[in-house]
Design an enzyme around this catalytic site. Structure first.
Site, mmCIF file in Angstrom:
data_model
loop_
_atom_site.group_PDB
_atom_site.id
_atom_site.type_symbol
_atom_site.label_atom_id
_atom_site.label_comp_id
_atom_site.label_asym_id
_atom_site.label_seq_id
_atom_site.Cartn_x
_atom_site.Cartn_y
_atom_site.Cartn_z
ATOM 1 C CE LYS A 1 1.817 1.897 4.913
ATOM 2 N NZ LYS A 1 1.730 1.429 3.763
ATOM 3 C CE LYS B 1 -5.470 -1.507 1.397
ATOM 4 N NZ LYS B 1 -4.230 -2.206 1.501
ATOM 5 C CB THR C 1 -0.918 -0.012 1.388
ATOM 6 O OG1 THR C 1 -1.771 -1.166 1.090
ATOM 7 C CG2 THR C 1 -1.722 1.144 1.407
#
Length: 296
Positions: free
Chosen positions: A239, A171, A96
């Protein structure tokens, strides 16, 4: 196919295992050599001391590491995988990461005659271990069609969204939804407790209606039990949300709820809960200071 898998964390370890079990010839690389050795002991296959050596002769190379910097290091670094990849092979990044990085990797890959797909995954450790991940793919359709059967070793829902970068953007959509859903469920269950209701009965009553979600089905019980020593860690969600918020600013998009929930996760980090599951958001609402084991 001859495959290389770079990054054997809680996701990569079982994903690479599914590749090997599906009949592909897999060579793995991990920063911690002991984990790579443990993988070979469990699944067979081979290990290599650098990403480049793992990628040597591979038809497809998968990466699943921590963040943009980590991806650049294992792909473009001094011992990076791209140095050893042959023209006609394909690089698939499951990390990701940012859409900008995906485009950077695609350009570098194209210069070497290598195909590229950005393919972040959703489904968590449980999905990785069960081979039931959702995979969101960006890249050329021909490259996608060629590699899709390989991804099926660990993916149950594999979707090409569009050109390079589309997988990472999708995502981000997933993580924006997940942050809001987790906070909403935390608030609802904290309300249940303050109202003196039986949480299991309340969940039985509402879980088949409009409020039902995967989070409710799989995490509400552990939230009520104050158990968070598993799952997707707060540090990793922060994150991911940083990428979402940075991208939204660059696009001129507004994410007010996501920004607030991100700060709630920051509260958990400051209280030492960065390695607990994201459902520990409920602890803010309880004001709980009970020590909870951290996620490894």
């Amino acid at each position: 196919m001859r495959a290389a898998f770079i990054g054997l964390g809680v996701m990569g370890f079982p994903m690479a295992g599914h590749l090997q079990s599906a009949g592909h010839q897999v060579t793995v690389y991990n920063r911690s050599a002991a984990k790579a050795d443990a993988w070979v002991e469990r699944y067979g296959g081979c290990t290599a001391p650098t990403p480049a050596e793992a990628a040597q002769g591979a038809d497809v190379v998968m990466t699943c590491v921590g963040n943009d910097h980590d991806v650049r290091e294992v792909v473009l670094g001094v011992h990076g995988a791209l140095l050893a990849m042959s023209a006609g092979s394909v690089l698939v990044d499951h990390t990701t990461a940012s859409a900008a990085l995906a485009r950077e990797l695609a350009a570098a890959s194209a210069a070497s005659g290598v195909g590229f797909l950005d393919a972040p995954v959703s489904g968590g450790q449980q999905g990785a271990e069960g081979g039931r991940l959702s995979i969101m793919v960006g890249g050329e359709e021909a490259t996608y069609e060629r590699i899709k059967p390989v991804l099926a070793a660990y993916g149950k829902a594999i979707t090409r969204i569009g050109p390079v970068g589309s997988g990472q953007l999708t995502k981000m959509v997933n993580q924006i939804c997940l942050a809001g859903l987790t906070q909403a469920l935390a608030e609802a269950l904290a309300f249940v407790e303050h109202a003196g209701l039986d949480g299991s009965i309340v969940l039985q009553a509402i879980s088949q209606g409009a409020a039902q979600s995967w989070m409710m089905d799989h995490r509400a019980g552990t939230m009520l039990d104050d158990k968070f020593d598993f799952g997707f860690a707060v540090n990793w969600m922060r994150k991911d949300l940083s990428i979402c918020l940075d991208t939204a600013r660059s696009l001129g998009a507004s994410l007010p709820v996501t920004a607030v929930v991100d700060q709630f996760f920051a509260d958990l980090q400051r209280d030492g809960g960065g390695r607990r599951d994201i459902t520990s958001l409920i602890r803010r609402l309880r004001g709980s200071d009970v020590a909870t084991p951290a996620v490894d």
